[in-house]
Design an enzyme around this catalytic site. Sequence first.
Site, PDB file in Angstrom:
ATOM      1  N   ALA A 161       1.163  -1.124   0.114  1.00 48.08           N
ATOM      2  CA  ALA A 161      -0.229   0.208  -0.177  1.00 48.08           C
ATOM      3  C   ALA A 161       1.273   1.484   0.159  1.00 48.08           C
ATOM      4  O   ALA A 161       0.447   2.412  -0.750  1.00 48.08           O
ATOM      5  CB  ALA A 161      -0.981  -0.096   0.880  1.00 48.08           C
ATOM      6  N   ASN A 185      -4.992   6.105  -1.549  1.00 52.72           N
ATOM      7  CA  ASN A 185      -5.746   6.651  -1.311  1.00 52.72           C
ATOM      8  C   ASN A 185      -4.956   8.406  -1.535  1.00 52.72           C
ATOM      9  O   ASN A 185      -4.167   8.789  -2.252  1.00 52.72           O
ATOM     10  CB  ASN A 185      -5.856   6.761   0.475  1.00 52.72           C
ATOM     11  CG  ASN A 185      -5.325   6.507   1.088  1.00 52.72           C
ATOM     12  OD1 ASN A 185      -4.147   7.164   1.113  1.00 52.72           O
ATOM     13  ND2 ASN A 185      -5.413   5.678   2.693  1.00 52.72           N
ATOM     14  N   PHE A 187      -2.661   9.418   1.127  1.00 52.53           N
ATOM     15  CA  PHE A 187      -1.866   9.606   1.649  1.00 52.53           C
ATOM     16  C   PHE A 187      -0.398   9.141   0.628  1.00 52.53           C
ATOM     17  O   PHE A 187       0.454   8.972   0.988  1.00 52.53           O
ATOM     18  CB  PHE A 187      -1.805   8.836   3.036  1.00 52.53           C
ATOM     19  CG  PHE A 187      -2.841  10.073   3.798  1.00 52.53           C
ATOM     20  CD1 PHE A 187      -2.484  11.305   4.147  1.00 52.53           C
ATOM     21  CD2 PHE A 187      -4.581   9.325   3.890  1.00 52.53           C
ATOM     22  CE1 PHE A 187      -3.147  11.818   5.022  1.00 52.53           C
ATOM     23  CE2 PHE A 187      -4.771  10.650   4.964  1.00 52.53           C
ATOM     24  CZ  PHE A 187      -4.251  11.941   5.242  1.00 52.53           C
ATOM     25  N   LYS A 188      -1.043   7.939  -0.640  1.00 51.99           N
ATOM     26  CA  LYS A 188      -0.249   7.742  -1.309  1.00 51.99           C
ATOM     27  C   LYS A 188       0.518   7.952  -2.626  1.00 51.99           C
ATOM     28  O   LYS A 188      -0.107   9.639  -3.145  1.00 51.99           O
ATOM     29  CB  LYS A 188      -0.743   6.173  -1.482  1.00 51.99           C
ATOM     30  CG  LYS A 188      -1.494   5.061  -0.645  1.00 51.99           C
ATOM     31  CD  LYS A 188      -0.570   5.266   0.613  1.00 51.99           C
ATOM     32  CE  LYS A 188      -1.505   4.224   1.839  1.00 51.99           C
ATOM     33  NZ  LYS A 188      -2.289   5.039   2.655  1.00 51.99           N
ATOM     34  N   THR A 189       1.605   7.518  -2.412  1.00 53.84           N
ATOM     35  CA  THR A 189       2.379   7.998  -4.260  1.00 53.84           C
ATOM     36  C   THR A 189       1.948   7.901  -5.113  1.00 53.84           C
ATOM     37  O   THR A 189       2.060   9.663  -5.990  1.00 53.84           O
ATOM     38  CB  THR A 189       3.497   7.405  -4.244  1.00 53.84           C
ATOM     39  OG1 THR A 189       4.541   6.552  -3.135  1.00 53.84           O
ATOM     40  CG2 THR A 189       4.391   7.947  -5.170  1.00 53.84           C
TER      41      THR A 189
END
Length: 238
Positions: A161, A185, A187-189
Amino acid sequence: MAGPGAEFIGSEEAREVMDVLESGYLFRYGDPRNPKFKAKVWKFEQELAAYSGARHALAVNSGTSALLTGLAALGVGPGDEVIVPGYTFIASISSIIYARAIPVLCEVDESLTMDPADVEARITPRTRAILPVHMLGNPCRMDRLMELAGKHKLLVLEDAAQAAGASFQGRKVGAIGDMGIFSFNVFKTITAGAGGAVITSDDNYYARAFGFHDQGHLPNRQGVEVGQRPFIGLDFRM
């Protein structure tokens, strides 16, 4: 605070969103003969699979859904133990509990990912799977973990994730174990605001994952199917 992916949302992403909205087809399914149906979810799955080096990719609505879908596809269930690092996001553990299995926490080493030596010390006759978590973009020691899995006949579900695009010894994470998952989401790369994906090179695991994520249906159905479902699924469609 939003992750780096959200910092790079620009006109290209806006055009892709408007392309879908203006087509009038917001569902993942549609008539491929209709030029208005963009099939963007299906195309994304094909590109993700090719990029990762896996045979199949399945888009879902969150990384947590991807974890639960992966566990269901692998047949992890009541009484099974799944070894997972103590240092991780809660979904790595809660998904095991919702699969009615037992999370067994292991230590991490200086890489902040699961310590293979501690993993082996926690294997019991009830251990069914290992759930490595590639934390903060840093891959686990997958060579050692796959060696342990082979030795003890365990399944491996990679939680990538936080590590979309990372590699270990020339192989993309997520495609090294039996299955792998990603989160998209904010917050991800790579971000879609929310969303996730499952990847695997096993045809049976893919068919089970697809059925679990969409009411038990077989992969890439057209229209509405009634009956002939291998098992009862849920609705985790992207």
